[in-house]
Design a protein around this motif. Structure first.
Motif, mmCIF file in Angstrom:
data_model
loop_
_atom_site.group_PDB
_atom_site.id
_atom_site.type_symbol
_atom_site.label_atom_id
_atom_site.label_comp_id
_atom_site.label_asym_id
_atom_site.label_seq_id
_atom_site.Cartn_x
_atom_site.Cartn_y
_atom_site.Cartn_z
ATOM 1 N N VAL A 1 19.930 4.873 25.176
ATOM 2 C CA VAL A 1 21.026 5.528 25.902
ATOM 3 C C VAL A 1 20.945 5.035 27.346
ATOM 4 O O VAL A 1 19.870 5.032 27.942
ATOM 5 N N ILE A 2 22.088 4.602 27.876
ATOM 6 C CA ILE A 2 22.089 4.113 29.253
ATOM 7 C C ILE A 2 22.587 5.240 30.165
ATOM 8 O O ILE A 2 23.655 5.806 29.932
ATOM 9 N N VAL A 3 21.816 5.591 31.185
ATOM 10 C CA VAL A 3 22.260 6.624 32.134
ATOM 11 C C VAL A 3 22.304 6.013 33.524
ATOM 12 O O VAL A 3 21.394 5.277 33.907
ATOM 13 N N SER A 4 23.386 6.294 34.269
ATOM 14 C CA SER A 4 23.459 5.726 35.614
ATOM 15 C C SER A 4 24.242 6.641 36.542
ATOM 16 O O SER A 4 25.335 7.092 36.183
ATOM 17 N N PRO A 5 23.703 6.955 37.733
ATOM 18 C CA PRO A 5 24.452 7.753 38.699
ATOM 19 C C PRO A 5 25.774 7.054 39.019
ATOM 20 O O PRO A 5 25.805 5.837 39.207
ATOM 21 N N SER A 6 26.858 7.849 39.066
ATOM 22 C CA SER A 6 28.194 7.248 39.193
ATOM 23 C C SER A 6 28.630 7.081 40.638
ATOM 24 O O SER A 6 29.619 6.415 40.911
ATOM 25 N N GLY A 7 27.941 7.713 41.565
ATOM 26 C CA GLY A 7 28.366 7.642 42.962
ATOM 27 C C GLY A 7 29.298 8.776 43.356
ATOM 28 O O GLY A 7 29.564 8.967 44.533
ATOM 29 N N THR A 8 29.808 9.537 42.376
ATOM 30 C CA THR A 8 30.698 10.660 42.708
ATOM 31 C C THR A 8 29.897 11.798 43.332
ATOM 32 O O THR A 8 28.893 12.233 42.778
ATOM 33 N N VAL A 9 30.344 12.272 44.492
ATOM 34 C CA VAL A 9 29.653 13.363 45.180
ATOM 35 C C VAL A 9 30.698 14.380 45.659
ATOM 36 O O VAL A 9 31.685 14.011 46.284
ATOM 37 N N LEU A 10 30.480 15.671 45.316
ATOM 38 C CA LEU A 10 31.353 16.755 45.782
ATOM 39 C C LEU A 10 30.489 17.756 46.545
ATOM 40 O O LEU A 10 29.298 17.845 46.302
ATOM 41 N N ARG A 11 31.105 18.511 47.466
ATOM 42 C CA ARG A 11 30.306 19.443 48.274
ATOM 43 C C ARG A 11 30.910 20.842 48.277
ATOM 44 O O ARG A 11 32.121 21.003 48.337
ATOM 45 N N LEU A 12 30.028 21.881 48.203
ATOM 46 C CA LEU A 12 30.429 23.278 48.355
ATOM 47 C C LEU A 12 29.452 23.955 49.302
ATOM 48 O O LEU A 12 28.367 23.436 49.556
ATOM 49 N N LYS A 13 29.841 25.134 49.793
ATOM 50 C CA LYS A 13 28.909 25.950 50.577
ATOM 51 C C LYS A 13 27.959 26.648 49.621
ATOM 52 O O LYS A 13 28.398 27.190 48.616
ATOM 53 N N GLY A 14 26.671 26.700 49.938
ATOM 54 C CA GLY A 14 25.703 27.436 49.112
ATOM 55 C C GLY A 14 25.281 26.643 47.890
ATOM 56 O O GLY A 14 25.965 25.716 47.453
ATOM 57 N N GLY A 15 24.137 27.025 47.320
ATOM 58 C CA GLY A 15 23.608 26.335 46.144
ATOM 59 C C GLY A 15 24.560 26.445 44.956
ATOM 60 O O GLY A 15 25.192 27.479 44.754
ATOM 61 N N ILE A 16 24.653 25.369 44.163
ATOM 62 C CA ILE A 16 25.542 25.355 42.986
ATOM 63 C C ILE A 16 24.908 26.204 41.875
ATOM 64 O O ILE A 16 23.711 26.079 41.587
ATOM 65 N N LEU A 17 25.733 27.065 41.263
ATOM 66 C CA LEU A 17 25.226 27.950 40.209
ATOM 67 C C LEU A 17 25.754 27.597 38.828
ATOM 68 O O LEU A 17 25.043 27.697 37.834
ATOM 69 N N ARG A 18 27.031 27.244 38.738
ATOM 70 C CA ARG A 18 27.635 27.051 37.415
ATOM 71 C C ARG A 18 28.793 26.074 37.489
ATOM 72 O O ARG A 18 29.515 26.042 38.486
ATOM 73 N N MET A 19 28.955 25.276 36.413
ATOM 74 C CA MET A 19 30.076 24.336 36.330
ATOM 75 C C MET A 19 30.710 24.447 34.953
ATOM 76 O O MET A 19 30.028 24.759 33.974
ATOM 77 N N ALA A 20 32.027 24.208 34.887
ATOM 78 C CA ALA A 20 32.721 24.203 33.606
ATOM 79 C C ALA A 20 33.963 23.338 33.754
ATOM 80 O O ALA A 20 34.349 22.976 34.887
ATOM 81 N N PHE A 21 34.614 23.037 32.622
ATOM 82 C CA PHE A 21 35.771 22.137 32.657
ATOM 83 C C PHE A 21 36.933 22.732 31.869
ATOM 84 O O PHE A 21 36.742 23.345 30.819
ATOM 85 N N LEU A 22 38.147 22.544 32.416
ATOM 86 C CA LEU A 22 39.367 23.011 31.768
ATOM 87 C C LEU A 22 40.246 21.809 31.446
ATOM 88 O O LEU A 22 40.219 20.799 32.159
ATOM 89 N N ASP A 23 41.036 21.952 30.382
ATOM 90 C CA ASP A 23 41.998 20.884 30.090
ATOM 91 C C ASP A 23 43.303 21.161 30.842
ATOM 92 O O ASP A 23 43.392 22.102 31.625
ATOM 93 N N THR A 24 44.349 20.353 30.569
ATOM 94 C CA THR A 24 45.596 20.503 31.332
ATOM 95 C C THR A 24 46.293 21.826 31.066
ATOM 96 O O THR A 24 47.096 22.265 31.870
ATOM 97 N N THR A 25 45.992 22.485 29.927
ATOM 98 C CA THR A 25 46.641 23.773 29.649
ATOM 99 C C THR A 25 45.833 24.940 30.219
ATOM 100 O O THR A 25 46.215 26.090 30.073
ATOM 101 N N GLY A 26 44.689 24.640 30.835
ATOM 102 C CA GLY A 26 43.849 25.710 31.392
ATOM 103 C C GLY A 26 42.844 26.257 30.399
ATOM 104 O O GLY A 26 42.194 27.261 30.671
#
Length: 1104
Positions: A796-821
């Motif tokens: 399996v090939i794994v590589s950091p993509s360079g994408t970086v996002l920033r928020l205030k405070g430590g990150i707790l949870r992430m999730a993803f929605l499609d175009t219908t929500g």
């Protein structure tokens, strides 16, 4: 008030739980192109917060009572809680507002009521005829302290003994004091000059209700004639009394004393006891004692019960009384039956015990069949009818705290086959040797569960065990227990102990649980920087060698070259393209325990067993991963963990960095320091080789860097310690300063998904999103080989993509929605049995199989976009993908921080639920992050709540409210509305057993039938009124189901009585019109409450 955030479980959200579309609010726009609007259906009226049920052993129990007709058990605690238990599945929790300790409980037998006496000298009358019991009356004693209460069967007069040695009498109908008082100086001999001490016992003679036996602490017992108001007999013994019990014929009673003796007295022979027994006394051999044969003293006998049986010898049952030389001996319950004495050892101190008997009448043969023993941390029921006195198997979920809970997760709406699968493997773990009889506490009725979806709670414990619980329909039942410590060698003694552990106690304690319900893959992170991956199987297997990997995850010190061979190459080349690390041979590298300069190096904290391991059906070890010491530095505890069954990967991170492991090929794919993940995109401008000189952020960020930065708190500890404290990790001092550790950026959130990794991507692909304690989100691309055999052969090939996002405070949870929500759950592979050979055509299918995301998005056209939902300790953002524009943003809290945030399904939609350190619970719509609920629930009083609070689908949440109890709550308005139906009923109409045939005893005082006697003696007409300053009557909140308006005092009681009459089929007569009027106008009625009480005082309160 402000809002705040959360932390923990999303990998297991089911595909079925995401659905439906939502209505758009006006869009909080993005920098950049406008995203299509999504309809959101959730509104604030869908939310309401209320507690549902409390499970587990009552914390710090202090009192016990049993209704032998209703078959309901009550337990009071030192914090004023009241727990009621009926048949398995019927439980109830109530709380006295004062929070004062419960010192005694007394059922009004078969009346659906209970009296509680508290340490703050209040008495309370509880109505148990409603699903949520409520207090009808309270009485606060102002001048005296309550020490003992006694309510005779079928009587409305409660005797209350006090510290001053006096006895007051309370009418339980009106909760008022009678003018009849038994003063201590009248009760004892006039010649006695000293005070006899507090009242420790009150009971009436089973054959003569007119005679009251009063026990004083000093050793004096008085038989008081209620009618003539004088003492008939006085019995004195020179040792303090702890308890007294009658023989059912009323001719003898037994006392337990502080020197470990029991004295049996004939009622008419007060001069001396007819028998003195020291159950655990040892007679000193070869020495003639002064009085010939008095044994050496023993510990106090705290309680004794004297129960008779038609068919044989009486039972004398007692707690305490062991000899003083039994040092280290466990607490015991002693059962003396005829000439045999059985000493039953208990695991914890005995708080109280009760003998369960066939009859509620004290003047009949008792026929005892069981003893319920309330221990400090357990409830034990002993079968008296079977040889050897076996215990009953306890059906209540009281073993949550068997080992302290260190973390928990909650999954609602699980796959339907999960609970039966876990139950079938758990059934084999049951102990043998229990009583063959049914559990005898079987009162009440189950509620009508409107919720039909499966719910599972997983608890991780300090001893390394993991328990799975069926939590469906507000009940709780243990399904299966996994012992993770089984894979490690246990040190036999302290000298054996390798000096490599990073905690002094509980080295196997569970810190994080990651579970995929669909594939049944389980992954745990333990306090000794270890990760274990488990696969579920119904077959027993024996593995010759436990598969294991050791990982050096280090935070590099200035200019020190890493000795690690497989250190990740520079970010520009794909990491993992090189051949993955193979399984180390069984001779573990731990043998090289120190480096050339003598520092401990390459040693894991725990030693994996090197002998074959038998794995029972259930969860079986797939791979053990351990972080090792590096140059004298202990490994840092793991702060985040995720597993994905479709990709065959597990990832974990700490304050040093991140590691990705392929558990199918048993290889480390990525092992990077956190700083190195950024590559050239590090907004902090840190030098990977000089972490100690790490600077504050320069302000040149990539996404909302202008929002300022957070001073990191104690970030290198596990998220289970919730940023403040880790109660079960006491790290040894090390060469790295704590300041240095605190400045490190820890991995705080991990999420596998199939989405857009870069802005230029035209289609989603497998990737891993990584959140850190400094509020950064980084994306790692995953390049997976084809399925089948190729998956096991190609890397399996794994590589950091360079994408970086920033928020205030430590990150707790992430999730993803499609175009219908709709929620896009992580890809998963459905569970199948791995330990049976597959058919050839199945193998062919697997070869062609490529891991795909099992989600609504898989059928969408590739150019459709997605939304990333990211929740941090301070804010939430919705990022449009692939453009990476911030579509919506919500600052959750300014002054506090979010402890837990979960993206959950509710009412065919989804929302973000947060629990803040300032006690608020909040929900936000998705994707627009509109605030829907903000309720102050409870302050963060201890780290246990922070460590265990979690939300799940369908509006459910829970946390550990005490070390032994789980509190469940709901934030769904629909569940709050249906709760009344779901709760069980404690009171069920049962005929009171017939009184024993009295024959020639008829002429004596009533045997429990004639209460006229007491009415004449204690009523206002003969005894007058009690002093007003003695006690204050407080009407209860009442809580009468079905009665409109808040009726209080006697009016409330009449309303309750009116409802009870429907069950009992009795007629009301004159009271009918008044009760009907009361229902429409409780206010006008309460003025006449006192008149009503006097008018109907001749009737018993349960005959209204």
């Amino acid at each position: 008030m402000r809002k705040f955030n959360i932390r923990k479980v999303l990998d297991g959200l089911t595909a079925g739980s995401s659905s439906a579309s939502q209505q758009p609010p006006p869009q909080q726009h993005t920098p950049g192109s406008r995203e299509p609007e999504i309809q959101e259906t959730l509104q604030s009226e869908h939310f309401q917060l209320c507690k549902t049920v409390r499970h587990g052993f009552p914390y710090q129990p202090s009192a016990l009572a049993f209704d032998p007709v209703q078959k309901i058990l009550a337990v009071g605690t030192q914090t004023g809680a009241l727990r009621l238990f009926g048949r398995p599945g019927v439980e109830c929790y109530c709380q006295h507002d004062s929070g004062s300790a419960v010192i005694q409980l007394q059922f009004l037998i078969n009346e659906g009521a209970l009296v509680s006496a508290l340490a703050d000298d209040t008495l309370h009358l509880w109505n148990l005829r409603q699903k949520r019991p409520a207090i009808l009356h309270s009485l606060k004693f102002c001048r005296e302290r309550i020490t003992f209460c006694h309510l005779p069967f079928q009587s409305k007069w409660l005797y209350v003994g006090t510290e001053r040695g006096n006895i007051h009498i309370v009418n339980v109908e009106s909760f008022t004091l009678s003018g009849y008082v038994i003063m201590w100086n009248k009760a004892i001999e006039l010649s006695s000059k000293s005070h006899p001490g507090p009242i420790v016992h009150i009971s009436d003679n089973p054959m003569d209700e007119g005679k009251l036996l009063i026990g004083f602490e000093s050793g004096t017992v008085v038989l008081w004639d209620l009618k003539s108001k004088k003492g008939d007999y006085r019995y004195t013994y020179d040792e303090a009394i702890h308890s007294v019990a009658w023989h059912h014929e009323g001719k003898q009673f037994i006392c337990s004393h502080s020197d470990g003796t029991l004295t049996i007295w004939n009622v008419r022979s007060p001069a001396k006891p007819v028998q003195t027994i020291t159950p655990h006394g040892k007679y000193i051999l070869g020495k003639q004692l002064k009085d010939g044969k008095k044994p050496e003293p023993c510990k106090p006998i705290l309680k004794v019960e004297f129960k008779t049986s038609r068919s044989g010898e009486p039972f004398i049952i007692l707690s305490g009384g062991l000899s003083y030389d039994t040092v280290g001996r466990r607490p015991c319950l002693t059962v003396m039956h005829g000439k045999s004495t059985a000493v039953l050892e208990m695991d914890y101190s005995i708080v109280d015990f009760l003998t369960l008997c066939e009859t509620p009448y004290t003047n009949d043969f008792q026929e005892p069949y069981a003893v319920v023993v309330l221990l400090e941390k357990d409830l034990v029921l002993i079968d008296l009818a079977q040889n050897g006195y076996p215990i009953f198997e306890n059906p209540y979920p009281l073993s949550i705290h068997e080992s302290p809970v260190t973390c928990c997760e909650y999954f609602a709406d699980c796959p339907v086959d999960l609970i039966p699968a876990l139950y079938s493997v758990g059934a084999r773990q049951k102990r043998q040797g229990y009583s063959k009889k049914e559990w005898p506490i079987n009162g009440g009725n189950w509620g009508l569960g409107a919720q039909s979806y499966p719910e599972i709670i997983i608890t991780g414990h300090a001893d390394g065990s993991v328990k799975f619980w069926d939590a469906s329909a507000i009940t709780l039942q243990v399904l299966y227990k996994l012992k993770t410590a089984k894979v490690f060698e246990k040190s036999r003694n302290k000298d054996d102990k390798p000096n490599t552990d990073i905690v002094d106690e509980d080295p196997y304690a569970i810190q994080i649980i990651s579970w995929c319900p669909e594939s049944r893959m389980l992954c745990i992170a333990g306090v000794s920087a270890h990760v274990i991956i488990y696969r579920f199987s119904k077959q027993e297997v024996i593995i010759e060698v436990i598969p294991m990997l050791e990982v050096r995850l280090l935070y590099e010190i200035n200019d020190v070259e890493s000795p690690e061979a497989e250190q990740a190459p520079p970010l520009s080349t794909p990491v993992g393209a090189t051949s993955p690390q193979p399984i180390p041979p069984q001779s573990h590298p731990s043998t090289s325990s120190s480096s050339s300069d003598g520092l401990r190096d390459n040693v894991p904290c725990l030693k994996v067993k090197n002998t074959p391991l038998k794995q029972s059906p259930g969860y079986q070890t797939e791979l053990v991963i351990q972080l090792v010491w590096v140059g004298g530095e202990p490994p840092q505890q793991i702060t985040s963990l995720a597993v994905n069954s479709s990709y065959g990967l597990v990832v974990f991170g700490n304050c040093n960095g991140i590691a990705i492991v392929d558990y199918l090929q048993k290889a480390v794919l990525l092992n990077l320091g956190t700083i190195e993940l950024y590559g050239s995109n590090d907004p902090y401008r840190r030098e990977p080789r000089s972490p100690r000189k790490s600077r504050q952020p320069s302000g040149a960020g990539l996404c909302d860097i202008n929002e300022g930065t957070v001073v990191p708190e104690d970030r290198c500890k596990s998220p289970t310690s919730d940023v403040k404290d880790n109660s079960f990790s006491r790290s040894r001092s090390s060469s790295v300063t704590s300041i240095d550790k605190e400045s490190r950026e820890a991995i705080s959130a991990l999420h596998f998904c199939e989405t857009f990794t870069r802005k230029a991507d035209s289609s989603p692909s497998p990737c891993l999103w990584v959140g850190t304690t400094l509020g950064t989100v980084l994306v790692i691309a995953l390049n997976l080989p084809p399925g089948g055999e190729q998956r096991l052969l190609q890397p399996v090939i794994v590589s950091p993509s360079g994408t970086v996002l920033r928020l205030k405070g430590g990150i707790l949870r992430m999730a993803f929605l499609d175009t219908t929500g709709c929620l896009v759950p992580p890809a998963y592979e459905s569970w199948r049995e791995h330990n049976v050979p597959e058919e050839k055509d199945e193998k062919e299918k697997l070869k062609k199989k490529r891991p795909v995301s099992v989600s609504p998005s898989s059928s969408q056209e590739i150019n459709e976009n997605q939304y990333a939902v990211i929740c941090s300790e301070k804010q939430a953002k919705v990022i449009a993908l692939p453009t990476q524009n911030c579509a919506y943003k919500q600052n959750i809290t300014e002054t506090s921080f979010v402890l837990r945030g979960d993206i959950v399904a509710l009412s065919n939609s989804i929302c973000l639920a947060c629990f803040c350190a300032n006690g608020h619970i909040m929900t936000f719509s998705l994707p627009s992050l509109r605030p829907l609920l903000d309720v102050y629930y409870l302050p963060l009083t201890n780290m246990r709540i922070a460590r265990t609070f979690c939300f799940t689908n369908n509006g459910q949440a829970l946390y550990l409210v005490s070390p032994t109890e789980i509190q469940r709550l709901t934030y769904s308005q629909e569940t709050c509305e249906n709760l009344q139906e779901m709760l069980g009923e404690l009171f069920t109409p049962v005929e009171t057993p017939e009184a024993p045939n009295r024959g020639f005893f008829k002429g004596l005082f009533g045997g429990g039938a004639q209460s006229l006697d007491r009415e004449e003696l204690f009523g206002e007409s003969s005894s007058g009124k009690a002093s007003r300053s003695l006690a204050q009557h407080i009407p209860g909140p009442g809580g009468i189901e079905g009665v409109k308006g808040a009726a209080s005092g006697v009016v409330g009681e009449l309303a309750r009585a009116r409802l009870a009459l429907d069950e009992r089929g009795q007629k009301l007569g004159d009271l009918e019109e008044r009760t009907a009027a009361m229902l429409s106008s409780a206010d006008s009625f309460s003025k006449h409450a006192h008149e009503m009480m006097l008018k109907y005082k001749d009737k018993k309160w349960y005959q209204f």
